[in-house]
Design an enzyme around this catalytic site. Structure first.
Site, PDB file in Angstrom:
ATOM      1  N   GLY A   1       0.843  -1.202   0.000  1.00  0.00           N
ATOM      2  CA  GLY A   1       0.000   0.000   0.000  1.00  0.00           C
ATOM      3  C   GLY A   1       0.866   1.235   0.000  1.00  0.00           C
ATOM      4  N   ASN A   2       0.293   2.365   0.352  1.00  0.00           N
ATOM      5  CA  ASN A   2       1.088   3.595   0.470  1.00  0.00           C
ATOM      6  C   ASN A   2       0.438   4.517   1.496  1.00  0.00           C
ATOM      7  OD1 ASN A   2      -0.829   5.476  -0.985  1.00  0.00           O
ATOM      8  ND2 ASN A   2      -0.485   3.940  -2.582  1.00  0.00           N
ATOM      9  N   PHE A   3       1.079   5.660   1.734  1.00  0.00           N
ATOM     10  CA  PHE A   3       0.654   6.521   2.841  1.00  0.00           C
ATOM     11  C   PHE A   3      -0.450   7.518   2.481  1.00  0.00           C
ATOM     12  CE2 PHE A   3       5.155   5.565   4.052  1.00  0.00           C
ATOM     13  CZ  PHE A   3       4.836   4.766   5.135  1.00  0.00           C
ATOM     14  N   SER A   4      -1.066   7.370   1.321  1.00  0.00           N
ATOM     15  CA  SER A   4      -2.104   8.344   0.937  1.00  0.00           C
ATOM     16  C   SER A   4      -3.231   8.359   1.979  1.00  0.00           C
ATOM     17  CB  SER A   4      -2.671   7.976  -0.435  1.00  0.00           C
ATOM     18  OG  SER A   4      -3.803   8.757  -0.697  1.00  0.00           O
TER      19      SER A   4
ATOM     20  N   ALA B   1      -3.760   7.535  -5.009  1.00  0.00           N
ATOM     21  CA  ALA B   1      -2.372   7.064  -5.133  1.00  0.00           C
ATOM     22  C   ALA B   1      -2.462   5.567  -5.412  1.00  0.00           C
ATOM     23  CB  ALA B   1      -1.614   7.328  -3.850  1.00  0.00           C
TER      24      ALA B   1
END
Ligand code: C5P
Length: 404
Positions: free
Chosen positions: A211-214, A280
């Site tokens: 995943g990512n930090f969005s 994102a």
């Protein structure tokens, strides 16, 4: 038809000398077709009497929670919910500060706290009070608040005899702002937009993902701004921990992976006037998801093979019709302008919103963002660092101009 036909406007008056000008504002509002309900703080009666205000507004004026003589209750909830707009003019430093921090020690403030309607705040006070860091901070708090417009005080002669910033704009100027507000509010009536937001998660095994930090904040703010202007919005969101918008014209589609996001976007794109791709999206996903939780025992390392995800913005760019508008985001670290321009072309976007990770306060997770918009003619518009809600306004303004 008068420009404010049938609009219900609550006019709140706090105790500053500029209160004497409010009867003129009320007259102008009524002339434009508005229905005006006045609420005043007890102290403001020193500057303008309830009798004057009830005469011009053709309605009783409320100041207390109940009538001393009869015990008649003036429901702050009823007042708060029964309006299209609340205008607080003049807003004194005291009332401004209480609004910023949520105090409700008079009827006006209680109604302010209870209203779901947008609010126009019109600060007016002496120059030193206006310039005080505490007041400026409160103005900033309110400007950043959703559905709030704070009008800038004007420069000029003040009641104290001093000259400087702090004058309330004239009633005609306030009226123009109110008319503009309602024009803006309806500028996307009948339009439908898709907004992608947040991160996508790509499953590795039943409990792990890439995943990512969005945070979803930018996309949500855009969805809310579009909805505020009357558009129907499909908000396609990855997993986020911020509250979902509550406007009835926003449909939230919760998805996990990029492929799920693409499915929803593809379904609604043909009937949409455009899409804003603020999500994102994970560029890669595991080739296969492992059926049970990966164990660490007997492993010195672990390799996960990844394959490319579809590019949702680019896919829609291929099928979009002339009238449809697509907007992308570019979060860059190097060669920002060049990379963003390349994406604009490869994804066939109408414009791209660049935010650089080099700019403090821009990008993932923060409440603020600093953007540059690049359009198809390579025109660049640079905006200052501001709250994501205000950034959303800039982006939607740009979009509305393109639709004209
Ligand atoms: O290529 P890059 O990921 O930097 O492009 C960013 C823009 O493209 C964003 O608007 C993002 O939402 C969109 N995008 C997408 N699908 C992808 C990757 C990016 O829609 N797979």
């Amino acid at each position: 038809m008068p420009s404010l036909d049938g609009k219900k406007i609550l006019v709140g008056i706090s105790g500053g000398i500029a209160a004497y000008k409010i009867p003129s504002l009320i007259r102008l509002l009524i002339k434009e077709g508005a229905e005006v309900q006045v609420i005043q703080t007890p102290y403001s009666k020193n500057f303008i009497t309830p009798l004057t205000l009830s005469t011009v507004s053709q309605k009783p004026v409320y100041s207390d929670f109940f009538e001393q003589n009869t015990g008649d209750w003036h429901s702050h909830i009823g007042l708060a919910r029964n309006c299209d707009l609340m205008v607080i003019a003049p807003t004194t430093a005291n009332t401004l500060s209480k609004m910023a921090y949520g105090q409700a020690d008079n009827l006006l403030l209680a109604v302010y706290l209870a209203t779901p309607a947008p609010v126009i705040v019109v600060p007016a006070m002496d120059v030193d009070m206006y310039n005080h860091p505490a007041t400026q901070n409160n103005i900033k708090i309110l400007s950043d608040r959703q559905n709030h417009i704070v009008l800038e005080a004007e420069e000029g002669e003040l009641a104290s005899g001093l000259t400087g910033k702090g004058r309330m704009p004239e009633p005609e100027t306030i009226l123009q702002e109110i008319i503009l507000f309602f024009q803006k509010k309806n500028s996307l009536n009948g339009k439908t937009f898709i907004v992608t937001a947040g991160p996508t998660y790509e499953k590795i095994d039943p409990v792990r993902f890439i995943g990512n930090f969005s945070s979803g904040k930018m996309g949500f703010a855009i969805a809310e701004e579009l909805a505020f202007r009357g558009a129907e919005v499909h908000l396609v969101s990855g997993h986020v921990s911020i509250p979902y918008p509550i406007q009835s014209n926003i449909t939230v589609h919760k998805i996990m992976s990029t492929v799920e996001m693409l499915d929803v976007v593809r379904k609604h794109f043909p009937e949409s006037d455009g899409a804003i791709f603020a999500a994102a999206v994970a560029d890669f996903r595991p080739v296969s998801t492992i059926g049970s939780k990966i164990k660490r025992e007997n492993k010195a390392s672990l390799e996960i093979k990844l394959e490319k995800n579809p590019d949702i913005a680019a896919e829609m760019g291929k099928i979009k019709k002339d009238k449809q508008i697509t907007v992308g985001f570019a979060l860059e670290m190097n060669n920002e302008l060049l990379n963003a321009s390349k994406k604009l072309i490869s994804k066939n976007l109408n414009f791209i919103v660049l935010n650089s990770l080099k700019d403090k306060g821009a990008g993932f997770g923060t409440d603020t963002n600093k953007i540059t918009i690049i359009d198809k003619n390579n025109k660049k518009t640079v905006f200052e660092l501001k709250h994501k809600r205000k950034v959303a306004e800039d982006i939607v303004n740009y979009l509305v101009d393109l639709l004209k």
